[in-house]
Each structure stands twice: as C-alpha cells, then as structure tokens.
Design a protein around this motif. Structure first.
Motif, short mmCIF file in Angstrom:
data_model
loop_
_atom_site.label_atom_id
_atom_site.label_comp_id
_atom_site.label_asym_id
_atom_site.label_seq_id
_atom_site.Cartn_x
_atom_site.Cartn_y
_atom_site.Cartn_z
N THR A 363 44.70 42.74 33.52
CA THR A 363 43.64 42.18 34.21
C THR A 363 44.16 41.84 35.74
N LEU A 364 43.11 41.68 36.43
CA LEU A 364 43.44 41.05 37.79
C LEU A 364 42.51 39.74 37.77
N ASP A 366 39.82 37.73 39.48
CA ASP A 366 38.86 37.81 40.44
C ASP A 366 38.73 37.02 41.54
N SER A 378 39.70 29.75 48.61
CA SER A 378 39.99 30.44 47.12
C SER A 378 40.60 31.65 47.48
N LEU A 379 41.33 32.22 46.31
CA LEU A 379 41.88 33.67 46.39
C LEU A 379 41.11 34.53 45.76
N ALA A 380 41.13 35.99 45.96
CA ALA A 380 40.52 36.87 45.23
C ALA A 380 41.40 38.06 44.95
N GLY A 381 41.28 38.77 43.92
CA GLY A 381 41.92 39.82 43.84
C GLY A 381 43.45 39.75 43.69
N VAL A 382 43.68 38.93 42.77
CA VAL A 382 45.41 38.38 42.41
C VAL A 382 45.82 38.83 41.22
N GLN A 383 46.89 39.65 41.29
CA GLN A 383 47.71 40.18 40.01
C GLN A 383 48.58 39.06 39.47
N VAL C 220 45.12 47.79 37.09
CA VAL C 220 44.27 48.53 35.96
C VAL C 220 43.64 47.27 35.32
N HIS C 246 39.77 46.89 42.78
CA HIS C 246 40.05 45.88 43.77
C HIS C 246 41.10 46.34 44.86
N SER C 373 47.25 40.26 47.98
CA SER C 373 45.94 40.51 47.95
C SER C 373 45.15 40.75 49.30
N GLU C 375 41.84 40.43 49.24
CA GLU C 375 40.44 39.94 49.36
C GLU C 375 40.57 38.57 49.67
N SER C 376 41.72 38.06 50.04
CA SER C 376 41.94 36.50 50.15
C SER C 376 42.14 36.32 51.76
#
Ligand SMILES: [Cu+2]
Ligand SMILES: [Cu+2]
Ligand SMILES: [Cu+2]
Ligand SMILES: [Cu+2]
Ligand SMILES: [Cu+2]
Ligand SMILES: [Cu+2]
Ligand code: NA
Ligand code: NA
Ligand code: NA
Ligand code: NA
Ligand code: NA
Ligand code: NA
Ligand SMILES: [Zn+2]
Ligand SMILES: [Zn+2]
Ligand SMILES: [Zn+2]
Ligand SMILES: [Zn+2]
Ligand SMILES: [Zn+2]
Ligand SMILES: [Zn+2]
Ligand SMILES: [Zn+2]
Ligand SMILES: [Zn+2]
Ligand SMILES: [Zn+2]
Lengths: 428, 428, 428
Positions: A363-364, A366, A378-383, C220, C246, C373, C375-376
């Motif tokens: 998962t990533l 969101d 906030s952050l998004a798309g973080v591994q 993924v 993403h 990221s 998106e951040s």
C-alpha cells in the motif's frame, strides 16, 4: 519527564551491571535527635526506617549511604548478610541477597547501641503468586481497541483512570517477560478527546507493584508533562487536570527514572486530541505502537527473560515489538478490513530509542499527518514515514484488493526480531 | 567537506587501532636531485624534511612510505626506535614511541650515506603545559550566547573571525577530554547575518594546535562549503567570502579528514541567515547543539579520556552531549525564561552520526522550522522533531506554567549518557 | 513484501550462526500413499523428492523435519554424512557438508525399506565457473543511467523486463562479494512511467541463480506490492500488471525472505512515476541509492567476502555504499555537470536499515521532494535531508562554481566505510 535529571538510586544500581530486581537505597541521618535510616529514591523516598518490600525470589539490593558522618552498617541476619561499615559523609556500601522465603525479616545497624537507639526496621517478602498467575497472559492491546470519534461538541471535562500494572506476560511463544504497563496492556489505552477539553487524569499504581510509576503526556503544557504531579508508589493514586490545547496524536509514557527502562518495559500509549471538525471519517481505525525490549539472553530464548542493564546503554534491543510482543499483529490480533475500505492507523513509537520507518507492504499512504501534528500541512502519496521515539504519525490508506498486507518498519532486519504485523483485507 | 574523499595518512593510522595522538607520515622521494623525506597529510603536507612537533606525553606514530624506490629507513635514536627498511615504491613501515621528554631529537635514515646526503630532520617535543593549564576549563557555550537579531536592512559584508583551538576541557565531573573547538567553546559561536549578506570568514588555527583544521558552512555554495579554501595548519590563517543566498539555520563544522573525528571532538556550530523581514520576535532565544564523544574508556570514567578509534566506526558513542559536555544545560547553564514567555531554540546536530529526536518535556512546539529551512512550510503543534546530523531545526514554544522543563533527545537512554538540559521558568 | 511473515527454513538456518550458502529443508510425509521427502521453503518448496542444486565449493546445509511421525533419517554417502534419526512429528536434525566435487550424488533414508519405498533423490553439484568468471566485474550502476523524461501523454501500458542475477562483483579494490542484483547492477534499473500508466512487469530469475527472488514495488497497491505474484525459482519467469496511481519516486526491492538479506545483497532500485505535467526540467538527472553490506570479515579485508549472519541482526554493517560498492561515485562513475547547471538527484535508500542524512557538500538543495512524494508540499533551502530505508527523496540543486562537490550521508563516520561520491562541475 523525570522530576529531575539527577540519576536516582535505582538507576545507579542498574548501572552496576548486576541484575537485582528489588533495589533500595538507605541514607543514614539524624531525625528528631535520633540516628535513623532514611529511604532514598523510589517508593521509600524520604521515609524514616522504611519497610522494604520484595517478592519471593527477588534479588534484593540495598545500598547504604552515610548521610551524617557517624559510623554505621546494616545487617539482615536472616539473610546472612552484613554491609561494610560506612564512616564519614558519603561513604557507602551495597549488599545483595535473594528473598528466598516469605515473611518479615529485621534489618538494623550492628554498631553498639544503634539498634537500641532505633536504627532498625523490616524487610517484608511477599508471595510472587500474583505475577506467576500472570505467566503467559497476553499483554497485547488489540489494535482495533480504539474509542469512537469524539464528534463535534463544545469543550468538556473528560476523566481517565489509568493504572500502572506490572505483570509477567507473553513476549513470544514460550517466552515471557515482566512487563510494566498502563492498564495491563501495551500500549496503554488510547485516550481520545476534543481540542479544548479539560482532561482529569487519575493514575493509580497497583498494590502489588514494586516500582514507582508516573505519566508524562506530550499533550500537556506544564513541568514534566504531568510527571511531576503523578509519581506514585505502590497502592498510591494521584491526579491532575490539563487542557488539551493543540490537536494531534501525542505519546504518553511513564517518566519515572530510569525513564528509558520504564518505557522499554511497556509504559507508553497515546492520546488523540481531535481537531475542531474532527478528522475525516474512515471505515476502520487502528492503534499500533512500536517498542524495544532489552533482555539479558538473546532473542529466541524461552522462559522468563530478565531485563539487561547493558543493552539499553548500547542501544541493542533483542526484540522489536508492535503492541508489546513478537508479531502479535500477525497472529493474535491482525488488523481486519474489507476491500475498498478506508483505513487509518494511529501509529506511535514508545521506543525508547529507535526511529521507525513505518510502512505497510502493498500500500501507499494516501494521507499522512506526520509528527502526529494536526496543525501542519499533511502529506500525500507517501511510501514510508519516519517516526521518532516519542513521536507519532496518523496514516490513511485504502486497500482495493483483498489479501494480506504486511506491516513493518522498513529497517527490515527488525522483522526477524519481532517487528511485523498484518492487515487482512477480505473481499467485499 | 574534505578537500578530497581520499583517506589521508592520519586517518589510515587511526584505522590501525592504536591510540597515537601525534601522527605523521613521511614519504621518501627526490627533491632537487637529493633523497628526501617529504611530509604527507596533516600540517606537514608537502614539506621537505619537516620538523615533527609533539607534546610531552604524546604517543607519536611515524609511518614511512617509500616514494621513489630506493631502500630507506628512519630512526630516532633518542627514542630507541628504528623502522624496518622500506624497499621499492609503496613499501612502508610504522614506528611508535612516547614523547617522554621536552627537547629536539634528530631523526634520519640509517642507510650508509643517506643522512649525510640530507635525509635528516628533528622531532620537537614541546611542553604539554598549555593543555594542562586548561584542565577542567569549561568548553560549554552558554545557550543564551546568541547575537541579537540582525533586523531589517540592506545587504552588508559581515566579517567573522574564528579560531580553531584544541584544549583540554571538562566533559563531566572529574572527567576531561582534549576537545577541538571553534573559539574555545562548543558549539562554535552562532554567526548571524541577513539573507543577501556577504560573509567574510577568517579562520585561524591556534599556534599550539597539533592538527590542521578548516571550516565547511552549509550556507555556502562552492566546493567544500569553504573547506577547500580554509585548510589551516597550526598558526596559519585563511579567509574567504561567500554570499548567504538562502535564509535558514545552517550547520558549520571542520572538514579536515577524518572529518567525523573533528566533528566529534567538538568542531561544529551554526550560522543563522535571517529571512527578509526577520523571524517573528520572541522573548528568549537559545542556542543548543547535540554531539557525540567516543572515548576509549566507558562512560563515567574519571581523568583525561582518550579518543577511541573503533567506537566511531561502530557508531557507539560513550557520551551524548548538549553544548559539548555532560548535562551542562542542567547545571552550569540552564536555559532561563519567565512564565508566559515565547521561547525560541536554535537547535542543531553536530553528531557526527546520530539523528536527534529533539523534545522539551512538558511543552509542545508551537512552531517548528524543520530542516532549519526558512523557505519551506513550517510545522505547528509538534511534540518531537527529528534532526539529522548536519541538520537543524528552529523551534518556538511557550511556557505558561513556572517550573523546570527537561530538554532531551527522546531516544531516552542517551539521557543516561549525558544528553539532558533544563529550561527553568520563573513566575512572572 | 514477503508472502508471509513466517520465517522460512533458509532464514532459520541463517539464525543458526553458521555460514552455509546452499540451504535446504526437507520435511518427511506421505504422498499418494508413500513415504516421501518434501521440499520446504525456497526454490524447492512443496516439491516431492526435490533435486537439491548447489555450486562447487558451497557449504550445503540440509535440515530434516519429521512431518508425519514415523522414524526417518537422511544420508548422502558420497559426502560421508548421515543425519540423526528423527522420530515423532516435529523432530528435526541438520547436516552440513561441503560440495567439493561436481556431479550428482544420491541422498536417501537409511531406515530399512524406506529408500526402496522411494525416499531418495539427488544432490546436483554444478560448476561455480559462472560466478568465478564474474570476479571483479563492476556491479555499479552509472548514476547517469537515467531514462529520459516520459513527457506529457495519455496513459499507456509500459512493459519492463527485470532479471534477478547473482554475481560476484567488485565491492572495493581487491575485495569482491557475491551480490544479488536486478539486471546485474546496483541499484536495479530506474523504471520511469507516467501517473495512470499500467506497468507490465516481468521478473525472470537467472538459470544459474541459487536463491528464489521476487519484486515488491512501493508504487503497487496489492498484497506484497507484487511480491506474492513474483516469487521465482532459478530459471523461472513471472509477471503481473499494476496501475501507477500515485506520482512519486518509489523504492522497489526483492521481497523473498529473509528480505533484509536480499536487500542488503543488492536487490533494490526505484520507479519514478511522473506527475501530470512532468517534473520541472533540469540539465542533469542522476540516480543514487544507499546500501549496507554485512561481511563476516571487517571492512577493508581483501578477497571474496562472505555474508555475516550476526551483523544484520545487530545492525552493524561493515560497508555503506552508494550504488553498490565502496566509493564508485568518486572514481568509476562520478556525477558530471557544468557550472550553472540545474542538477537533480533521485535518491533512495535500499538499506536495509539505516536512515540516510543525505547531503552534498558545498551545496544547498534548492528544492526537495521529501519522502519521494510528489503530492506533498515540497521543501526549499534544505541542507541535509533524512531518507528512511525503503524511502526516497528527489533533490534539486544548482552548482554555480566549478569544482568537486562531495556527496555524503552526513553521519560522517560512514564515509570511512565507503559512503562517498562526487559531483564534478566543469566550467561552462
Ligand atoms: Cu513506570
Ligand atoms: Cu515494500
Ligand atoms: Cu578540525
Ligand atoms: Cu515527554
Ligand atoms: Cu532476492
Ligand atoms: Cu557540509
Ligand atoms: Na520487577
Ligand atoms: Na524501521
Ligand atoms: Na591531540
Ligand atoms: Na534522540
Ligand atoms: Na533467503
Ligand atoms: Na547518513
Ligand atoms: Zn519483585
Ligand atoms: Zn542461547
Ligand atoms: Zn516523552
Ligand atoms: Zn599532543
Ligand atoms: Zn571501567
Ligand atoms: Zn556538513
Ligand atoms: Zn552457491
Ligand atoms: Zn583482519
Ligand atoms: Zn519495501
């Protein structure tokens, strides 16, 4: 937050590289014109001629410090031990013995006249049964054990009752450990309030505890984060009120020295202070914390493990844990969701020392509220998100595909030491 | 920033696992038609027949490398040492002795005819007194030692004079260490300029230094961050000018190889480049940096501690420090504020290695300029902030309630190794 | 992402502190009414009477586990080894020998009648030549080996073919190591797609591999990040398709247990998922990843180094690497730019464990996409950026002045263990 940075007696003893588990320091002095022993540190701090309580089987260590200058010593005839004489202020001597039998045993000073003048008291050895009964008990908090959202409302006073409980619990298959907990589980209960709420926090220390405990909440503004007001000996209760000024996800932990040992042994949890308007709703909320355990024997040994005094100093944990034990989030309490669900994990690090590189395989995130802050972008798309000890993160993720998602710290050798969980996603 | 990634002679010797503290490498070669010894690395780099200077009591190590192919050796008869013969390019031999007496002692090659042809020079042993006089001196920079805000103005040229000073100072009660510093304190002085300023930086290396030193500022754009232009031997001064292009709080440090040893020994500080309009005003500003010390003996030993050559490689510091020593911010120089004050801490990590989980017990950071960046979104409501080695953070907090607020890295076992401070808040 | 958190046989063997490099587990059982050996874990998992393949010179370890209860053992007469008898479910015995000669050697159970009933198969020892031919080969990926920007276009299906290749390569001068790689270099190739693309990923495991391998991509969404679908034995190929949802810079790595060993040995790389509109154009793009190697002998030893089984558990790497080896970005493949260029580095950490404090001496990062990221909010004016294992960062910088810019982790003792690179800037 320790009340003072000075290292207390118990900690000094720990540094001596032995493994006593009932540790006391007595200082000689004058009280009301008489020669006395005075407790120093821990549950007996400041008590004149304190009764020293230990469990059957404990290795007891007593350090005698000369406080006023006259010559003294200390003997426990039933244990066949007598200290060296301490002569002159600051002189000290330490004796160690095993509390083999239940009962009350006198201790006193052998210098002629001193015992008669009052320098005596008792060592009380109580049964270890409460702990033995606990053997193998689960100390794992179910990650689904989350209070519901607070919802929108005006500020309130919210009361929480916490109890410091020492108990032998299951660390791994056939391996147990003498954990220290809030309310018997690790992490302690998630506290959940609204920003602006007043929190009335009561901390009890269980009757059968051996150590003092306390609580420092990172949500508190004030000395010790509450720890100055809540140092409680066995059987004691203290309370205080604080106002939750900042929204966020905040770690709490015991802050009785040696603080890192209390944390390592399991005394940490979190308080969620919801922002005005609440957090965006999700389908499943979970509560996960990372910890470290320092056992004298290497990872994998069976039986009751002893705390190591060297390994914390070297920052060499034998175990890394999610919710207190080895892999319980894969076996006893995996996280459960359904395909398509929005999942939120309230993640924190008790530690005491290691930064987590929190990651859910497959998962990533969101959305990530890094640092547990709800007042920062906030952050998004973080591994993978770094979370320091004494820190937290709120992570949101979606799981479109059914299957098993492994929860790790991406410092992946730690997986071999217990740091692994699973989010099981069923089809919808 | 080392001038080159190649490991210099001194560092190679360090890796040999001994503990010499006056380390030299000589290469044989031909200069103006004659056989010569040529200094390699350190303060003697490139010198023909260099005088080798050591302090009384130093363990001196000389490595002889065959540079041109003919057979050579090296003897110091007064020290009763002679190297093996080195035959063929690249062959080498190392000898070690203690500089027991003050004076000048010849060294030369014993191959018949070589000394006569010029292969000789002197080892000069000077008194250790300048350092002994320093014994117990405080090397702690007062965290209140902050220059005032620059204020709004047009760009200027600002001159700073720094001096690399090696001195024995107090690490803990009854424990001293041979620190390397900028201007005699740890951290080095806070430099404070306005974005757009030109900074004229002069670096002197004190006459009685043994090592070369230099400066790399993270605010500089250019090779080595200044370190290429400022490698200074004992008694030398070099300078350069740079323009502060980015606002922020930037670490500076010595970048003479082995860089991590120079940093560990105390050679780090910060430069604050104020943004246009300045930072929001606060009531109290403080300057705190985290460091690590690697001593051969374990934490807690008394007397003068030697640098360990193994422990840095294993990343096992014996001490963690705020402002250079064990707990000075609780005793010698606690931070002081009054209830209700707005407090700002300029925090940085010299390291060399450990990320700090910076936290002030009993407070939340109202504002954090993470990464020391003043061009990135700032954070709010933060409990614990990760700061990497060679990195920084500006944290703002308010302290409404009087009392003692303990400053820690939340990797709390490090508290037992010296990493603790206090912010003392008096009633208003 | 391992398919399951259970520790497989190979990993259990690793924990036994020996250094076998061909490790097998066989379970006894009943299949179609007959007593059989069944492969457990690794390439032979589930196979009845598997052929066990090793290279000449391998230390072979076979663990026999009693699966059904009847008494069994296992012998390899040509190797002069016979296990203990295992009697009752769960009983086990381990034997170890060196595969000294090429050929096929029977193994079987000595209990009367068992071999005749079918309990036998072969150990095949194949030449080690493919690896020996590789000795000294470079496994370093040129940091300039970046695919061009994808550019703006509609979503596509992009196919990538990766191959897991085990090969002896150069770790340092005169030092080699049996690396495990994607496509023969470290890191594996940079994959580069557009957000919304479908990626068809084919993973082959080379014929001459000894281990199983797989791939988990942090881009993924789905169990194991792809690893559940791609566990491939030697000679096998598997594939799957995923959609890059993403934008960001994502780590991929082998996720065959013990995952941290596969990562350490070199099995990591990155995939860049470009955002709509692409990234701002720059003059030079580079690809750099940090790794750790755990060798039985200390840093600096020459010859072929063996994997250490203890050091990963203790988190004590002997080597830190950029792009797989010691300092190749200073010697073999420095980064090249021209004065005034805008430079971008796609930086990631394979690890397995250490957070990098990524820094380029003499520069500031103008722009940082922290956590990889896109998106951040991005950061600006950053000196040093923390990058966790299994994490990444995109950093942009400008180099106005010609010269050499040293690339480091600012945990600077690691420079002495190999973690150093150079960006060489020529005049324009
Ligand atoms: Cu406690
Ligand atoms: Cu992954
Ligand atoms: Cu220096
Ligand atoms: Cu705290
Ligand atoms: Cu693999
Ligand atoms: Cu630098
Ligand atoms: Na106990
Ligand atoms: Na981790
Ligand atoms: Na010195
Ligand atoms: Na810390
Ligand atoms: Na494996
Ligand atoms: Na680093
Ligand atoms: Zn007890
Ligand atoms: Zn053992
Ligand atoms: Zn805390
Ligand atoms: Zn000296
Ligand atoms: Zn000692
Ligand atoms: Zn630096
Ligand atoms: Zn092999
Ligand atoms: Zn060796
Ligand atoms: Zn991963």
């Amino acid at each position: 937050a320790p009340p003072s940075p000075a290292r207390p007696a118990a900690s000094a003893a720990m540094m001596a590289h032995g493994v006593p588990n009932a540790v006391f320091t007595l200082r000689t002095g004058i009280s009301q014109g008489k020669m006395v022993y005075i407790g120093k540190g821990g549950a007996i701090d400041g008590q004149v001629h304190p009764t020293l309580t230990a469990h059957k089987g404990d290795i007891v260590q007593i350090t005698l410090i000369n406080g006023e200058g006259a010559e003294h010593d200390l003997t426990v005839p039933d244990m066949h031990v007598v200290s060296q004489r301490v002569n002159g202020p600051g002189a000290s001597s330490t004796l160690t013995f095993t509390a083999g039998n239940i009962g009350s045993f006198p201790y006193f000073c052998t210098i002629p006249g001193h015992r008669q003048a009052g320098m005596q008291s008792l060592i009380q050895v109580v049964p270890a049964t409460p702990k033995e009964a606990d053997k193998g008990v689960s100390i794992v908090r179910d990650p689904a054990d989350m209070p519901p959202p607070v919802g929108e409302r005006g500020p309130m006073t919210v009361r929480y009752d916490l109890e410091a409980i020492e108990r032998v619990g299951r660390l791994a298959d056939d391996t147990t450990y003498d954990f220290w907990t809030f309310n018997g589980k690790i992490p302690g209960p998630m506290l959940r309030v609204h920003v602006g709420d007043s929190v009335e926090l009561h901390l009890k220390n269980a009757e059968n505890s051996v150590m003092m405990h306390s609580i420092d909440l990172h949500a508190v503004s004030g000395p010790g984060g509450g720890a100055v007001l809540t140092q409680v000996g066995p059987g004691e209760t203290k309370s205080f009120i604080f106002k939750a000024l900042h929204p966020g996800l905040f770690v709490y932990h015991c802050a009785t020295p040696m603080v890192s040992a209390h944390i390592s042994n399991g005394m940490y949890g979190m308080i969620l202070v919801e922002p005005v308007g609440g957090l965006p709703p999700v389908d499943n909320e979970f509560y996960v914390m990372q910890g470290e355990l320092f056992t004298a024997e290497p990872n994998g040994h069976t039986g009751l493990q002893e705390f190591s005094f060297d390994k914390p100093m070297d920052e060499r944990p034998e175990y890394f844990t999610f919710n207190g034990a080895v892999g319980p989030l894969t076996t006893e309490h995996p996280l459960h969701a359904r395909a398509g669900d929005h999942v939120r994990i309230y993640f924190g690090v008790g530690g005491p020392n290691f930064t987590s590189s929190f990651h859910v395989i497959g998962t990533l995130f969101d959305r990530v509220y890094a640092n547990g802050s709800l007042e920062s972008p906030s952050l998004a798309g973080v591994q993978t998100i770094s979370v320091p000890p004494g820190g937290s993160a709120i992570v949101d993720l979606t799981v479109p595909v059914p299957g098993k998602y492994i929860i790790v710290g991406h410092a992946l050798t730690r997986m071999e030491k217990g740091l692994v969980g699973a989010l099981i996603v069923d089809g919808k």
